[in-house]
Scaffold this motif. Structure first.
Motif, PDB file in Angstrom:
ATOM      1  N   THR A 148      -1.110  53.948  19.370  1.00 15.92           N
ATOM      2  CA  THR A 148      -1.127  53.618  20.798  1.00 15.92           C
ATOM      3  C   THR A 148      -2.366  52.835  21.204  1.00 15.92           C
ATOM      4  N   ASP A 151      -0.770  51.973  27.770  1.00 12.23           N
ATOM      5  CA  ASP A 151      -1.046  53.404  27.964  1.00 12.23           C
ATOM      6  C   ASP A 151      -2.545  53.550  28.158  1.00 12.23           C
ATOM      7  N   THR A 165       1.451  59.075  26.198  1.00 12.99           N
ATOM      8  CA  THR A 165       2.112  59.538  24.971  1.00 12.99           C
ATOM      9  C   THR A 165       1.193  60.338  24.062  1.00 12.99           C
ATOM     10  N   ASN A 213       4.896  57.020  31.944  1.00 12.96           N
ATOM     11  CA  ASN A 213       5.095  55.858  31.072  1.00 12.96           C
ATOM     12  C   ASN A 213       6.120  54.884  31.643  1.00 12.96           C
ATOM     13  N   SER A 238       7.744  56.276  24.324  1.00 10.26           N
ATOM     14  CA  SER A 238       7.837  57.665  24.792  1.00 10.26           C
ATOM     15  C   SER A 238       8.765  58.487  23.911  1.00 10.26           C
ATOM     16  N   GLY A 253       7.325  58.943  20.355  1.00 11.53           N
ATOM     17  CA  GLY A 253       6.228  59.910  20.380  1.00 11.53           C
ATOM     18  C   GLY A 253       6.718  61.330  20.569  1.00 11.53           C
TER      19      GLY A 253
END
Length: 533
Positions: A181, A195, A200, A362, A401, A404
């Motif tokens: 990420t 992010d 996440t 997200n 998302s 993860g």
């Protein structure tokens, strides 16, 4: 005036570009390594690190207040132990696996094993702060993520296996997700995922792990029956934990700008707005159902709003934070029903608040991310979300998302399944307490210390029955005695049972206070005439 001033004479260290001479940033005995960085950026990041650290006992107090009294201390213990275990793991190899300069798309290398060469070289997170500063700041993120996840053991999990799980989970789950990420080499980063502070890596991963832990460890004894009291034992602890988290979240989100700039200020603004709207929304939803202005509901909504705004805090304008808070308050509130649908005893609603809250955040970031907000730091350039007509951004965030969530849930199950199997042969790895230990409480069975030395709690005060009979107690009638009253009160109940023939009314007499008639002591036990409270 400015032109006549000798800037070289001013009392500060000038900022110069990093010269790239060595992995450590240079030889501190021969040159001043501070010249590569602004002192204001370093000061802000040290402050932010302390604020994120403050959040971890906040998690402990929040979880402790939601649990029953006999297991209250264990959740505070787990949160601070998560700090210690994860900090060591981060030093040992966690930072290298996540943020090494030679990382791949999924995981880093061991170039920085044991903080080797972690000093003054610009970090992979931002060229404005060195590796050393970035490492300690991001270490707090790792610690709080683990603290959030292990709340799943609430009231029935053994402590030692949970501590072992912390180290393994941080290595196999948190580090890879954070790497892909936030490390510029990671696949989500290269795909264009936005992010800012951990939608996440922190929230979706911890919420999914908590759900997996709840599944594998099984429900608490009495779950689904009247024998288990679901009411939080200490709402004051919940408020204290919420305040710690709310204050610390300014360092969590605004600190993720990794320097002192306008982007950090905007992150602070939207963080506070989303928290406020989340609290108001959740409280209103609960009022619609119960006609009560729930303190627990407000605090839960504040946390939900903070969770949702986390991934978008450095990307979205201030007005969008209102939408984040409302959506989080509604979505996470209704998501608390998921545990009943999937039959998982998520006692602290970790998946509902963090897993679903992170997912909401997200997706909203994919819609509201704006290029001009990201560029408030003076150098970040993004394509933006739907506000910039960059329609693919939402799909990128949905992919991030779901991957993860699935990865965290699956790997957590594998870790715990392996530990559970080995627990048949190695007692130290047995995840679940025995029924006797669970009835006694985690604090007594596992720690030997207690959150309260003596507490005498009576939930309900009712008008005195002239006939001397005790009315039905709707909430505490089937509540575990060890959870809801002190040892001395239990002994008093036994004494009354002996004197009054062992009737059930004697036990009720010690549970229920009632108002006496005019002229008498205003609070007396309704089942023991003449006895004052």
């Amino acid at each position: 005036m400015a032109s006549s001033t000798n800037l070289d004479a001013l009392p500060y260290v000038p900022y110069v570009a990093y010269n790239g001479t060595s992995p450590t940033g240079g030889d501190s005995l021969k040159e001043n390594l501070n010249v590569f960085y602004e002192s204001g950026d370093i000061a802000w990041m040290i402050t932010s690190t302390a604020l994120v650290l403050l959040m971890i006992p906040g998690v402990g107090f929040f979880y402790s207040g939601l649990a029953r009294r006999k297991s209250a201390l264990s959740l505070i213990w787990l949160s601070i132990m998560a700090t210690a275990v994860t900090t060591f793991q981060w030093f040992f190899w966690g930072y290298s696996l996540t943020f090494s300069h030679q990382a791949g798309k999924f995981i880093g290398t061991l170039d920085n094993f044991g903080f080797r060469n972690v000093l003054a070289q610009p970090s992979v997170g931002s060229a404005r702060i060195p590796d050393l500063m970035f490492s300690v700041y991001q270490g707090m993120f790792s610690a709080i993520t683990v603290a959030l996840a292990v709340g799943a053991v609430c009231e029935r999990g053994r402590m030692l296996p949970c501590v072992i799980f912390m180290f393994i989970w941080a290595t196999l789950v948190y580090d890879p997700i954070a790497c892909w990420t936030w490390n510029p080499s990671g696949w989500v980063y290269q795909l264009g995922g936005l992010d800012f502070a951990g939608g996440t890596p922190v929230h979706i991963s911890s919420g999914s792990a908590a759900l997996a832990y709840c599944y594998l460890i099984g429900p608490r004894t009495g779950y689904g029956t009247q024998a288990l009291n679901f009411r939080p034992h200490n709402v004051t602890h919940i408020v204290i934990g919420t305040v710690f988290l709310w204050v610390g979240w300014f360092g969590f989100n605004a600190g993720s700008a990794l320097s002192a700039n306008l982007r950090a200020v905007m992150a602070a603004v939207v963080t506070n707005l989303a928290a406020c709207m989340g609290g108001i929304t959740w409280c209103l939803v609960d009022y619609r159902l119960e006609r009560k202005w729930s303190t627990v509901g407000f605090c839960s909504g504040v946390i939900a709003g903070l969770v949702a705004i986390t991934p978008g805090s450095g990307f979205v304008p201030a007005w969008a934070a209102i939408i984040y808070g409302i959506c989080a308050g509604l979505g996470c509130n209704f998501a608390t029903q998921i545990k009943y649908w999937v039959r998982a005893d998520d006692a602290l609603d970790i998946f509902a608040v963090h897993g679903i809250g992170g997912l909401i955040g997200n997706l909203l970031t994919g819609i509201f991310a704006a290029d001009y907000i990201a560029h408030l730091d003076g150098y970040t350039v993004i394509a933006g979300g739907w506000l910039n007509r960059h329609w693919i951004q939402l799909a990128i965030h949905l992919c991030d998302s779901l991957v993860g969530m699935a990865y965290s849930f699956t790997v957590t199950l594998l870790i715990l399944g392996t530990m559970s199997y080995l627990g048949k042969y190695v007692p130290a790895l047995k995840l679940r307490m025995t029924a006797e230990e669970e009835a006694l409480g985690v604090d007594d069975a596992e720690i030997g210390e207690f959150a309260y030395d003596y507490v005498d709690l009576v939930r309900e005060v009712k008008p005195r029955d002239p006939a001397g009979e005790v009315g039905r107690v709707s909430e505490d009638e089937e509540v575990d005695a060890d959870s809801q009253r002190s040892h001395s009160r239990t002994q008093m109940v036994k004494g009354l049972e002996t004197r009054e023939g062992g009737g059930r009314g004697a036990a009720y007499a010690m549970r229920t206070l009632s108002r006496s008639s005019v002229g008498a002591d205003p609070y007396v036990y309704s089942g023991a005439a003449g006895s004052t409270a």
